[in-house]
Design a protein around this motif. Structure first.
Motif, PDB file in Angstrom:
ATOM      1  N   LEU A  93     -17.770  12.709 -50.284  1.00  0.00           N
ATOM      2  CA  LEU A  93     -18.486  12.437 -49.035  1.00  0.00           C
ATOM      3  C   LEU A  93     -17.975  13.376 -47.712  1.00  0.00           C
ATOM      4  O   LEU A  93     -19.486  14.247 -46.826  1.00  0.00           O
ATOM      5  CB  LEU A  93     -18.645  11.428 -48.378  1.00  0.00           C
ATOM      6  CG  LEU A  93     -18.768   9.550 -48.765  1.00  0.00           C
ATOM      7  CD1 LEU A  93     -18.562   8.683 -48.086  1.00  0.00           C
ATOM      8  CD2 LEU A  93     -20.455  10.426 -49.929  1.00  0.00           C
ATOM      9  N   LEU A  94     -17.003  14.162 -47.763  1.00  0.00           N
ATOM     10  CA  LEU A  94     -16.690  15.548 -46.850  1.00  0.00           C
ATOM     11  C   LEU A  94     -17.563  16.098 -47.126  1.00  0.00           C
ATOM     12  O   LEU A  94     -17.048  17.040 -48.210  1.00  0.00           O
ATOM     13  CB  LEU A  94     -15.009  16.010 -46.874  1.00  0.00           C
ATOM     14  CG  LEU A  94     -14.503  16.486 -45.584  1.00  0.00           C
ATOM     15  CD1 LEU A  94     -14.282  15.049 -44.436  1.00  0.00           C
ATOM     16  CD2 LEU A  94     -12.309  16.152 -46.549  1.00  0.00           C
ATOM     17  N   ILE A  95     -17.752  17.108 -46.202  1.00  0.00           N
ATOM     18  CA  ILE A  95     -18.681  17.878 -45.431  1.00  0.00           C
ATOM     19  C   ILE A  95     -17.504  18.898 -44.694  1.00  0.00           C
ATOM     20  O   ILE A  95     -18.107  20.336 -45.267  1.00  0.00           O
ATOM     21  CB  ILE A  95     -19.749  17.848 -44.556  1.00  0.00           C
ATOM     22  CG1 ILE A  95     -20.834  16.984 -45.444  1.00  0.00           C
ATOM     23  CG2 ILE A  95     -20.550  18.880 -44.456  1.00  0.00           C
ATOM     24  CD1 ILE A  95     -22.443  16.879 -44.612  1.00  0.00           C
ATOM     25  N   ALA A  96     -17.306  18.316 -44.015  1.00  0.00           N
ATOM     26  CA  ALA A  96     -16.244  19.869 -43.001  1.00  0.00           C
ATOM     27  C   ALA A  96     -15.399  18.581 -42.194  1.00  0.00           C
ATOM     28  O   ALA A  96     -16.076  17.651 -41.526  1.00  0.00           O
ATOM     29  CB  ALA A  96     -17.415  20.903 -41.896  1.00  0.00           C
ATOM     30  N   PRO A  97     -13.950  18.950 -42.049  1.00  0.00           N
ATOM     31  CA  PRO A  97     -13.566  20.022 -41.953  1.00  0.00           C
ATOM     32  C   PRO A  97     -12.515  20.137 -43.751  1.00  0.00           C
ATOM     33  O   PRO A  97     -12.443  18.805 -43.854  1.00  0.00           O
ATOM     34  CB  PRO A  97     -12.129  20.435 -40.732  1.00  0.00           C
ATOM     35  CG  PRO A  97     -11.876  19.726 -40.781  1.00  0.00           C
ATOM     36  CD  PRO A  97     -13.378  18.605 -40.174  1.00  0.00           C
ATOM     37  N   LEU A  98     -13.207  20.418 -44.765  1.00  0.00           N
ATOM     38  CA  LEU A  98     -12.358  20.788 -45.836  1.00  0.00           C
ATOM     39  C   LEU A  98     -11.100  20.014 -45.713  1.00  0.00           C
ATOM     40  O   LEU A  98     -10.721  19.729 -46.927  1.00  0.00           O
ATOM     41  CB  LEU A  98     -13.164  21.861 -47.309  1.00  0.00           C
ATOM     42  CG  LEU A  98     -14.583  21.801 -47.447  1.00  0.00           C
ATOM     43  CD1 LEU A  98     -15.254  22.489 -47.692  1.00  0.00           C
ATOM     44  CD2 LEU A  98     -15.223  19.572 -47.780  1.00  0.00           C
ATOM     45  N   TRP A  99      -9.941  21.223 -45.037  1.00  0.00           N
ATOM     46  CA  TRP A  99      -8.766  21.520 -45.327  1.00  0.00           C
ATOM     47  C   TRP A  99      -8.263  19.519 -44.558  1.00  0.00           C
ATOM     48  O   TRP A  99      -7.218  19.265 -45.260  1.00  0.00           O
ATOM     49  CB  TRP A  99      -8.414  22.231 -44.824  1.00  0.00           C
ATOM     50  CG  TRP A  99      -8.781  22.180 -43.123  1.00  0.00           C
ATOM     51  CD1 TRP A  99      -9.450  22.698 -42.315  1.00  0.00           C
ATOM     52  CD2 TRP A  99      -8.143  21.274 -41.871  1.00  0.00           C
ATOM     53  NE1 TRP A  99      -9.639  22.265 -40.675  1.00  0.00           N
ATOM     54  CE2 TRP A  99      -8.195  21.208 -40.448  1.00  0.00           C
ATOM     55  CE3 TRP A  99      -6.906  20.122 -42.097  1.00  0.00           C
ATOM     56  CZ2 TRP A  99      -8.457  20.814 -39.605  1.00  0.00           C
ATOM     57  CZ3 TRP A  99      -6.597  19.747 -41.242  1.00  0.00           C
ATOM     58  CH2 TRP A  99      -7.404  19.457 -39.478  1.00  0.00           C
ATOM     59  N   SER A 100      -9.321  19.156 -44.667  1.00  0.00           N
ATOM     60  CA  SER A 100      -8.524  17.514 -43.784  1.00  0.00           C
ATOM     61  C   SER A 100      -8.630  16.554 -45.090  1.00  0.00           C
ATOM     62  O   SER A 100      -7.757  15.354 -45.004  1.00  0.00           O
ATOM     63  CB  SER A 100      -9.501  16.831 -42.508  1.00  0.00           C
ATOM     64  OG  SER A 100     -10.769  17.115 -43.736  1.00  0.00           O
ATOM     65  N   SER A 101      -9.061  16.573 -46.735  1.00  0.00           N
ATOM     66  CA  SER A 101      -8.789  16.395 -47.135  1.00  0.00           C
ATOM     67  C   SER A 101      -6.819  16.623 -47.927  1.00  0.00           C
ATOM     68  O   SER A 101      -6.579  15.582 -48.704  1.00  0.00           O
ATOM     69  CB  SER A 101      -9.469  15.915 -48.547  1.00  0.00           C
ATOM     70  OG  SER A 101      -9.844  17.873 -49.050  1.00  0.00           O
ATOM     71  N   ALA A 102      -6.477  17.249 -47.470  1.00  0.00           N
ATOM     72  CA  ALA A 102      -5.214  17.585 -48.217  1.00  0.00           C
ATOM     73  C   ALA A 102      -3.989  16.610 -47.193  1.00  0.00           C
ATOM     74  O   ALA A 102      -3.448  17.759 -46.325  1.00  0.00           O
ATOM     75  CB  ALA A 102      -4.823  18.576 -47.508  1.00  0.00           C
ATOM     76  N   LYS A 103      -4.193  15.314 -47.113  1.00  0.00           N
ATOM     77  CA  LYS A 103      -3.724  15.152 -45.734  1.00  0.00           C
ATOM     78  C   LYS A 103      -2.242  14.474 -45.759  1.00  0.00           C
ATOM     79  O   LYS A 103      -1.660  15.305 -44.998  1.00  0.00           O
ATOM     80  CB  LYS A 103      -3.546  12.734 -46.308  1.00  0.00           C
ATOM     81  CG  LYS A 103      -3.775  12.189 -44.837  1.00  0.00           C
ATOM     82  CD  LYS A 103      -3.995  11.025 -45.051  1.00  0.00           C
ATOM     83  CE  LYS A 103      -3.291   9.859 -44.054  1.00  0.00           C
ATOM     84  NZ  LYS A 103      -3.308   8.836 -43.874  1.00  0.00           N
TER      85      LYS A 103
END
Length: 309
Positions: free
Chosen positions: A274-284
């Motif tokens: 579902l994540l559009i932005a910021p994509l870097w945040s998926s690497a918690k």
């Protein structure tokens, strides 16, 4: 001088180990709630950032009973490590938005599990009617109850933009009533809301220092598919944090935060699909590592450490 469990801030992990003698793990439960900001009682569509899952994409399956959800969660956690104590955390949507007898049923079912040592309930400050507060007060006599309130920002203009649906005075009243009942309050804050500057965000932290809250969750703004915020972002993209900007924002927030307030979260991870932005945040994990590395490299946290007695 010493740190809070090897962290330069008052972490939830430290606080739970202090209270319960060991690490405590969260079981994310789903009571099948809705929200008055979605069903027309207050508004429709919810807050502009709220996903179809009501911020509970990682919660359990609401078609299962609470005991079944707890069993499934325990099996998943204990498969990775020995676990003895849990928090029953009701996360999705507004978890005091329902008939009081239904709430009594699901909350009592959750705390009846011997391994559950604490009940945590995410809700809105305008959904704490006297009969619900009486129920929470009663349950708090059995096992500790935490209430998590979604404030997001102290600034009324931003609150109107995100369709929060209540003024700041409602939050303040809810905090006072919960604290008079002996219930601990955790406040959710979103960093990076459109139109807010660094000083706006730090202003919210300074404001919360004046409130009788016991915990805080600092959350990076996620733009998720299916939300009104995503539509706005696609039509007219607005600035979002890069990782380094967010790390520095967290350091600034922690530097000025009242040291007795427990930090429950420093960031979050939206669902990857579902994540559009910021994509870097998926690497918690990477984000948290960068935050902790930055704490170690800077002197801004020195005043946040406990003094040796």
């Amino acid at each position: 001088m010493k740190q809070w469990n090897d962290k330069p801030y008052h972490s939830l992990d430290y606080e739970l180990k202090k209270r319960f003698g060991e690490k405590v793990y969260r079981l994310t439960l789903n009571g099948g709630m809705s929200c008055p900001n979605r069903d027309g009682h207050i508004g429709y569509g919810g807050c502009i950032f709220c996903s179809g899952g009501g911020s509970g994409e990682f919660a359990a399956n609401p078609s299962l009973s609470i005991q079944q959800q707890i069993k499934a969660g325990r099996q998943m956690l204990s498969a990775k490590r020995p676990v003895h104590k849990y928090i029953a955390y009701f996360q999705a949507f507004t978890n005091t938005y329902g008939p009081v007898e239904y709430l009594r049923s699901i909350f009592t079912e959750a705390i009846s599990c011997p391994e559950v040592v604490l009940l945590s309930i995410a809700t809105r400050p305008d959904c704490l009617q006297p009969e619900i507060l009486a129920l929470l007060t009663e349950l708090n006599q059995i096992k500790p109850v935490w209430v998590e309130l979604g404030l997001q920002t102290m600034h009324e203009n931003t609150a109107a933009f995100i369709r929060r649906g209540y003024p700041l005075s409602v939050f303040e009243d809810a905090v006072k009533r919960l604290r008079l009942a002996g219930i601990e309050v955790i406040t959710h804050v979103i960093l990076g809301l459109p139109g807010e500057t660094r000083e706006h965000m730090l202003g919210t932290i300074r404001y919360l220092n004046t409130q009788d809250i016991q915990g805080i969750k600092l959350q990076l703004l996620h733009i998720l598919k299916g939300t009104d915020l995503a539509v706005l972002y696609e039509q007219n993209p607005f600035p979002v944090f890069c990782m380094e900007e967010y790390v520095q924002m967290i350091l600034s927030c922690v530097e000025i935060l009242r040291p007795d307030i427990v930090i429950h979260r420093l960031t979050g991870d939206g669902p990857r699909d579902l994540l559009i932005a910021p994509l870097w945040s998926s690497a918690k994990r990477e984000v948290l590592n960068r935050i902790h590395q930055s704490f170690r490299l800077q002197d801004t946290w020195q005043g946040k450490l406990f003094q040796e007695k």
